[in-house]
Design an enzyme around this catalytic site. Structure first.
Site, PDB file in Angstrom:
ATOM      1  N   HIS A 361       0.807  -1.230   0.000  1.00 40.96           N
ATOM      2  CA  HIS A 361       0.000   0.000   0.000  1.00 40.96           C
ATOM      3  C   HIS A 361       0.831   1.266   0.000  1.00 40.96           C
ATOM      4  O   HIS A 361       0.284   2.351   0.161  1.00 40.96           O
ATOM      5  CB  HIS A 361      -0.915   0.047   1.223  1.00 40.96           C
ATOM      6  CG  HIS A 361      -1.986  -0.985   1.219  1.00 40.96           C
ATOM      7  ND1 HIS A 361      -3.247  -0.751   0.726  1.00 40.96           N
ATOM      8  CD2 HIS A 361      -1.983  -2.266   1.640  1.00 40.96           C
ATOM      9  CE1 HIS A 361      -3.984  -1.833   0.861  1.00 40.96           C
ATOM     10  NE2 HIS A 361      -3.230  -2.777   1.418  1.00 40.96           N
ATOM     11  N   LYS A 554      -8.454  13.983   4.660  1.00 43.39           N
ATOM     12  CA  LYS A 554      -7.570  12.815   4.649  1.00 43.39           C
ATOM     13  C   LYS A 554      -6.550  13.017   5.756  1.00 43.39           C
ATOM     14  O   LYS A 554      -6.459  14.103   6.329  1.00 43.39           O
ATOM     15  CB  LYS A 554      -6.864  12.682   3.294  1.00 43.39           C
ATOM     16  CG  LYS A 554      -6.216  13.993   2.808  1.00 43.39           C
ATOM     17  CD  LYS A 554      -5.557  13.840   1.443  1.00 43.39           C
ATOM     18  CE  LYS A 554      -6.519  13.904   0.291  1.00 43.39           C
ATOM     19  NZ  LYS A 554      -6.390  12.796  -0.642  1.00 43.39           N
ATOM     20  N   ARG A 555      -5.785  11.966   6.068  1.00 40.54           N
ATOM     21  CA  ARG A 555      -4.723  12.139   7.053  1.00 40.54           C
ATOM     22  C   ARG A 555      -3.815  13.296   6.643  1.00 40.54           C
ATOM     23  O   ARG A 555      -3.595  13.534   5.457  1.00 40.54           O
ATOM     24  CB  ARG A 555      -3.889  10.845   7.163  1.00 40.54           C
ATOM     25  CG  ARG A 555      -4.551   9.741   7.940  1.00 40.54           C
ATOM     26  CD  ARG A 555      -4.863  10.135   9.368  1.00 40.54           C
ATOM     27  NE  ARG A 555      -3.661  10.147  10.190  1.00 40.54           N
ATOM     28  CZ  ARG A 555      -3.368   9.211  11.087  1.00 40.54           C
ATOM     29  NH1 ARG A 555      -4.191   8.190  11.301  1.00 40.54           N
ATOM     30  NH2 ARG A 555      -2.263   9.293  11.801  1.00 40.54           N
ATOM     31  N   LYS A 560       0.774  14.598   0.999  1.00 41.13           N
ATOM     32  CA  LYS A 560      -0.598  14.881   0.546  1.00 41.13           C
ATOM     33  C   LYS A 560      -0.813  16.378   0.302  1.00 41.13           C
ATOM     34  O   LYS A 560      -1.796  16.782  -0.291  1.00 41.13           O
ATOM     35  CB  LYS A 560      -1.610  14.348   1.562  1.00 41.13           C
ATOM     36  CG  LYS A 560      -1.605  12.809   1.689  1.00 41.13           C
ATOM     37  CD  LYS A 560      -2.577  12.354   2.767  1.00 41.13           C
ATOM     38  CE  LYS A 560      -2.475  10.872   3.092  1.00 41.13           C
ATOM     39  NZ  LYS A 560      -3.124  10.001   2.086  1.00 41.13           N
ATOM     40  N   THR A 662      -8.544   6.566  -1.927  1.00 40.55           N
ATOM     41  CA  THR A 662      -9.891   6.008  -2.081  1.00 40.55           C
ATOM     42  C   THR A 662     -10.935   7.096  -1.821  1.00 40.55           C
ATOM     43  O   THR A 662     -12.045   7.025  -2.331  1.00 40.55           O
ATOM     44  CB  THR A 662     -10.116   4.831  -1.110  1.00 40.55           C
ATOM     45  OG1 THR A 662      -9.584   5.186   0.170  1.00 40.55           O
ATOM     46  CG2 THR A 662      -9.439   3.577  -1.605  1.00 40.55           C
ATOM     47  N   LYS A 666     -14.710   8.329  -3.613  1.00 40.39           N
ATOM     48  CA  LYS A 666     -15.957   8.626  -2.903  1.00 40.39           C
ATOM     49  C   LYS A 666     -16.492   9.992  -3.326  1.00 40.39           C
ATOM     50  O   LYS A 666     -17.698  10.173  -3.488  1.00 40.39           O
ATOM     51  CB  LYS A 666     -15.736   8.559  -1.386  1.00 40.39           C
ATOM     52  CG  LYS A 666     -15.382   7.146  -0.920  1.00 40.39           C
ATOM     53  CD  LYS A 666     -14.752   7.114   0.471  1.00 40.39           C
ATOM     54  CE  LYS A 666     -14.079   5.757   0.717  1.00 40.39           C
ATOM     55  NZ  LYS A 666     -13.208   5.763   1.908  1.00 40.39           N
TER      56      LYS A 666
HETATM   57  C1  26W Z   1       2.450   2.073  11.329  1.00 38.47           C
HETATM   58  C2  26W Z   1       2.795   1.353  10.123  1.00 38.47           C
HETATM   59  C3  26W Z   1       2.010   1.698   8.940  1.00 38.47           C
HETATM   60  C4  26W Z   1       2.651   1.810   7.724  1.00 38.47           C
HETATM   61  C5  26W Z   1       1.942   2.049   6.597  1.00 38.47           C
HETATM   62  C6  26W Z   1       0.647   1.843   9.004  1.00 38.47           C
HETATM   63  C7  26W Z   1      -0.068   2.080   7.879  1.00 38.47           C
HETATM   64  C8  26W Z   1       0.574   2.188   6.665  1.00 38.47           C
HETATM   65  C9  26W Z   1      -0.243   2.347   5.410  1.00 38.47           C
HETATM   66  C10 26W Z   1       0.450   1.780   4.229  1.00 38.47           C
HETATM   67  C11 26W Z   1      -0.939   3.595   5.276  1.00 38.47           C
HETATM   68  C12 26W Z   1      -2.103   3.579   4.331  1.00 38.47           C
HETATM   69  O1  26W Z   1      -3.205   3.641   4.781  1.00 38.47           O
HETATM   70  N1  26W Z   1      -1.876   3.545   3.005  1.00 38.47           N
HETATM   71  C13 26W Z   1      -2.929   3.877   2.066  1.00 38.47           C
HETATM   72  O2  26W Z   1      -3.595   2.715   1.630  1.00 38.47           O
HETATM   73  C14 26W Z   1      -4.733   3.062   0.851  1.00 38.47           C
HETATM   74  C15 26W Z   1      -5.461   1.786   0.515  1.00 38.47           C
HETATM   75  O3  26W Z   1      -4.754   1.042  -0.400  1.00 38.47           O
HETATM   76  C16 26W Z   1      -4.320   3.857  -0.373  1.00 38.47           C
HETATM   77  O4  26W Z   1      -5.479   4.265  -1.040  1.00 38.47           O
HETATM   78  C17 26W Z   1      -3.492   5.080   0.017  1.00 38.47           C
HETATM   79  O5  26W Z   1      -2.998   5.729  -1.138  1.00 38.47           O
HETATM   80  C18 26W Z   1      -2.348   4.656   0.908  1.00 38.47           C
HETATM   81  O6  26W Z   1      -1.649   5.795   1.391  1.00 38.47           O
END
Ligand code: 26W
Length: 823
Positions: A361, A554-555, A560, A662, A666
């Protein structure tokens, strides 16, 4: 069972059952019940209906011994259940009637629900959309994760800064889960390993842990839309294993034993609020291992209980790893097969690889998970041995494939080269080697994976790599959150679009129709009014529903680029100040999102946005033309109120950085137009909706990469652009910071010195594009046309399509029809 009290779906049955549950479950008479009591009574009334379908589903799956998907994810951001379950059971109208007859407003009761915030953002929400689509598609599936006692923190604003508060989501009880205390698995941690000979004379390894705890299951039903299928989300809670600490009790160390109990229960206490890994967080590694071992033990139990042989495990379950967080599954499945089921290495490896698949991701190098080998050795000594063995075999393979290319072997190794104290276990490498398929989440992202972070692996096994573009569920994000637009659409083309999103194309001919355009914009206006009221209630800011709602939710993350949006607002402000009579389309800028508590720059970005709001909102010269709102505590519930009200969707990440996104889907599905870069799924959205219905700006990924390679100097862009100069001056001025000139200095310095995400390079293109937005918004009919076409052409982005692709190309699973059964 024929009794209507538990299963009847008529309004009358519902009313009776609701009163019955208020009394029998909540123990209240209507006279002294609270709003939460009413909510609980309704939730239990619904749950009774759900349970009948749920039990029927489980029974059917057992009898047919179906092949099932297991979706392993550290996060499931499911959102409030009540509204969604009503929609998916297709009983909204009856229940609304029953509540009215009982003197309640259904929306009010829906609003009472505390959402389970068991995720950070996109990744967790994606898992929830996927689970909902699988149920709707009648695919046997189980989601495995962690039942965090505290989910993502609640965000409040104090003096424009984010403050975090703990999320006590379970405080008033959770009617949607069923505890399964009988489903419990031991979880070992720490200690050492030992070699021994078993009865058959075979040399085996056993793990002698120094801690033991127990995982117990809590099940939540995932209701499919318009079908009897109800799948299970199974979340694990950690508990102490009292018997293990018997020694402490015997020695009279009562407090020591209590300490150990608390330590065990801490494991699932809280969700890590970062969307980047924090290095070496022992508890997080323990969380990951904990839920993965519970999940795998549970699957093995299900499989062997129904007579299955462990050698055929991959025929029963296909396991998807949602990012690297569950990737310890590679070593754990190997351990279970080798040590507990005595399989030889090659057979165990075969089963493991055929079982697992991995979704990546993120490309951000800092978000790729690694664990210090030393930490691994302390926590999971047996797994480290197994990983080293996998790695030894893997590196040998590499050496025979690429003789004399030790550099490549070093790059690909599962453990980074170097001295023991600094070596890292690379979880993405482990997941890739242990899986039969690796996928990215949008076309561009999957291509970049193959070209950059996973290049060596792609060279080695190109067939492993594929793309499945993300999607979102139209049940929650249109039907539930936008009933006004849904009714309009259904009135024209029927309700088939709810489970067949490409059917929205039938709206295309209507895009030209003035009457339809008018009704479309009326539906949009209604949602803008509703959001306006919410904004007023929560922030005390009055917004104009006729203004352009320009939204970025978004976060908070530098990549971003919420600060690029803020710089654009400052630019507009400068223009008004330079010429107070200037004709600008009134806009309301709406932001929402949480910053990781330790991410100083992201928190400063929030302060920047709220400060820009303070500057702009009450300036008489601005005269209501610009309003800036930061809505606190962004979550699924709040998101559902925002997407439908947006005119413009901000998807402005630096090209190549956002894996998919995503939220972008929406918005567009609800008729917002996108202003965006060629990043993530934006590219595919633009392809679908048509370039003429999308506001494109900014550098492409290739341009970003070559500019970086040339040695990007943000000061050059600054020197050559008076608008950048003016906004940067305002950024560090007393005016914006109310006298504290150092306030935004870290942000300004980071732009001047590095501008890692190339705001300066994209600034002019962005403001130019925003000027086009402004002009186009003035032509209401043309805007309505584009808005309708956006929604009409979003069919590709249903999570039903994503799930269908996973089923066909990765999982090889088929739908199983469920008949409703009664007892
Ligand atoms: C704490 C470790 C950690 C590392 C990475 C936690 C969470 C992450 C993720 C990869 C963050 C995340 O939510 N990524 C997002 O995933 C979505 C679903 O596929 C994508 O639409 C987003 O672009 C992506 O940033």
């Amino acid at each position: 069972m024929t009794d209507g009290i538990r299963t009847g779906l008529s309004a009358e049955d519902f009313k009776q059952a609701f009163q019955n549950n208020l009394y029998c479950v909540q123990g209240k008479f209507p006279g002294n019940a609270t709003r939460n009591d009413y909510y609980m009574a309704l939730a239990y009334t619904l749950r009774d209906r759900i349970v009948q379908r749920w039990a029927s589903t489980v029974q059917t799956f057992v009898e047919k011994n179906v092949r099932a998907v297991a979706y392993l994810s550290a996060e499931f951001l499911v959102g409030p259940h009540l509204g969604n379950n009503l929609v998916n059971l297709r009983i909204v109208n009856n229940v609304r009637e029953a509540m009215e007859a009982s003197g309640h407003d259904l929306d009010d009761l829906i609003g009472q629900e505390e959402e389970p915030g068991l995720g950070n953002g996109g990744l967790g929400r994606l898992a929830a959309c996927f689970m909902e689509s699988l149920a709707t598609l009648q695919i046997p599936a189980i989601g495995y994760g962690i039942r965090y006692e505290y989910g993502i923190f609640d965000q409040a604003l104090r003096d424009g800064w984010q403050v975090e508060k703990t999320d006590k989501w379970l405080a008033l009880g959770n009617p949607w889960e069923i505890a399964r205390p009988e489903l419990r698995y031991p979880v070992k941690l720490g200690g050492r390993t030992e070699i021994y000979n078993d009865e058959g004379g075979q040399t085996r390894v056993r793990w002698l842990p120094d801690r033991l705890l127990i995982g117990t299951a809590f099940d939540t039903p995932i209701v499919g839309y318009g079908v009897n299928t109800i799948n299970t989300l199974r979340l694990w809670k950690s508990e102490a294993c009292e018997s293990f600490d018997f020694d402490a009790f015997n020695l009279g160390d009562y407090y020591g034993a209590v300490d150990e109990k608390i330590r065990s229960e801490n494991l699932t206490k809280v969700l890590y609020p970062n969307d980047e890994p924090e290095v070496g967080k022992r508890l997080r590694l323990e969380q990951q291992y904990f839920f993965v071992t519970c999940a795998l033990q549970d699957m093995l139990e299900i499989h062997t209980k129904t007579g299955g042989d462990v050698r055929g495990f991959h025929e029963k379950f296909t396991v998807q790893l949602n990012d690297t967080h569950p990737s310890i599954a590679v070593a754990e499945l190997m351990r279970l097969l080798l040590d507990e089921h005595a399989l030889p290495w090659d057979e165990a490896w075969d089963v493991t690889q055929q079982t697992l698949a991995y979704t990546n991701h993120t490309l951000l190098p800092e978000a790729l998970e690694t664990w210090p080998e030393t930490l691994f050795a302390e926590e999971l000594p047996r797994h480290l041995e197994i990983i080293k063995e996998i790695n030894a075999r893997f590196c040998n393979e590499l050496r025979s494939r690429y003789p004399e290319d030790e550099a490549r072997v070093g790059r690909m190794s599962l453990i980074s080269p170097g001295a023991e104290s600094e070596r890292l276990v690379r979880m993405a490498h482990l997941a890739t080697v242990g899986s039969h398929t690796v996928n990215g989440v949008a076309e561009l992202h999957s291509e970049l994976l193959k070209k950059t972070v996973m290049k060596d692996f792609y060279d080695l096994t190109p067939d492993k790599f594929t793309n499945v573009t993300n999607g979102v569920t139209p049940r929650r994000f249109v039907r539930l959150s936008n009933p006004e637009l849904s009714a309009l659409i259904t009135g024209e083309i029927g309700d088939g679009w709810i489970t067949d999103l490409p059917a929205l194309r039938k709206l295309e001919p209507l895009a030209e129709d003035e009457g339809f355009q008018h009704r479309w914009m009326e539906a949009k206006f209604e949602k803008k009014m509703q959001l306006g009221r919410i904004i007023n209630r929560t922030t005390d800011i009055a917004v104009d529903p006729y203004s352009l709602f320009d939204v970025q939710i978004k976060r908070l993350h530098e990549y971003k680029r919420q600060h690029l949006n803020a710089l654009h607002i400052l630019y507009l402000y400068n223009r008004i100040k330079a010429d107070p009579s200037i004709d600008l389309t009134p806009r309301t800028f709406i932001f929402a999102g949480k910053a990781a508590p330790g991410y100083v720059m992201a928190k400063l970005m929030i302060k920047l946005i709220t400060s820009v709001g303070d500057l702009v909102n009450d300036d008489p010269q601005v005269d209501g033309r610009l309003k800036v709102v930061f809505l606190p505590d962004y979550n699924v519930k709040h998101a559902q109120n925002i997407y439908p009200a947006a005119d413009l969707s901000e998807q402005i990440s630096t090209a190549g950085k956002e894996a998919s996104g995503t939220g972008n889907m929406k918005f567009s599905l609800n008729g917002a137009l996108t202003i965006g870069t060629l990043d993530g799924a934006n590219i595919e959205i633009r392809e679908e909706v048509g370039a003429e219905n999308f506001f494109l700006f900014g550098l492409t990924t290739e341009e970003v990469m070559s500019l970086k390679a040339e040695g990007y100097d943000p000061r050059r862009f600054w020197e050559e652009n008076d608008n950048i100069k003016a906004v940067m001056e305002l950024l560090v001025s007393d005016t914006l910071s109310k006298g504290d000139r150092d306030l935004f200095k870290p942000l300004a310095d980071s732009l001047f010195e590095h501008d890692q995400y190339m705001l300066f390079a994209d600034f002019q293109s962005y403001t130019d594009c925003q000027a086009n937005v402004e002009t186009e918004f003035k032509d209401t009919s043309s805007w309505a046309h584009k808005s309708i076409l956006n929604a009409a052409r979003m069919g590709k982005f249903s999570s039903d399509r994503s799930m269908h692709e996973y089923c066909e190309r990765i999982w090889r699973t088929k739908p199983v029809h469920v008949e409703l059964r009664s007892i």
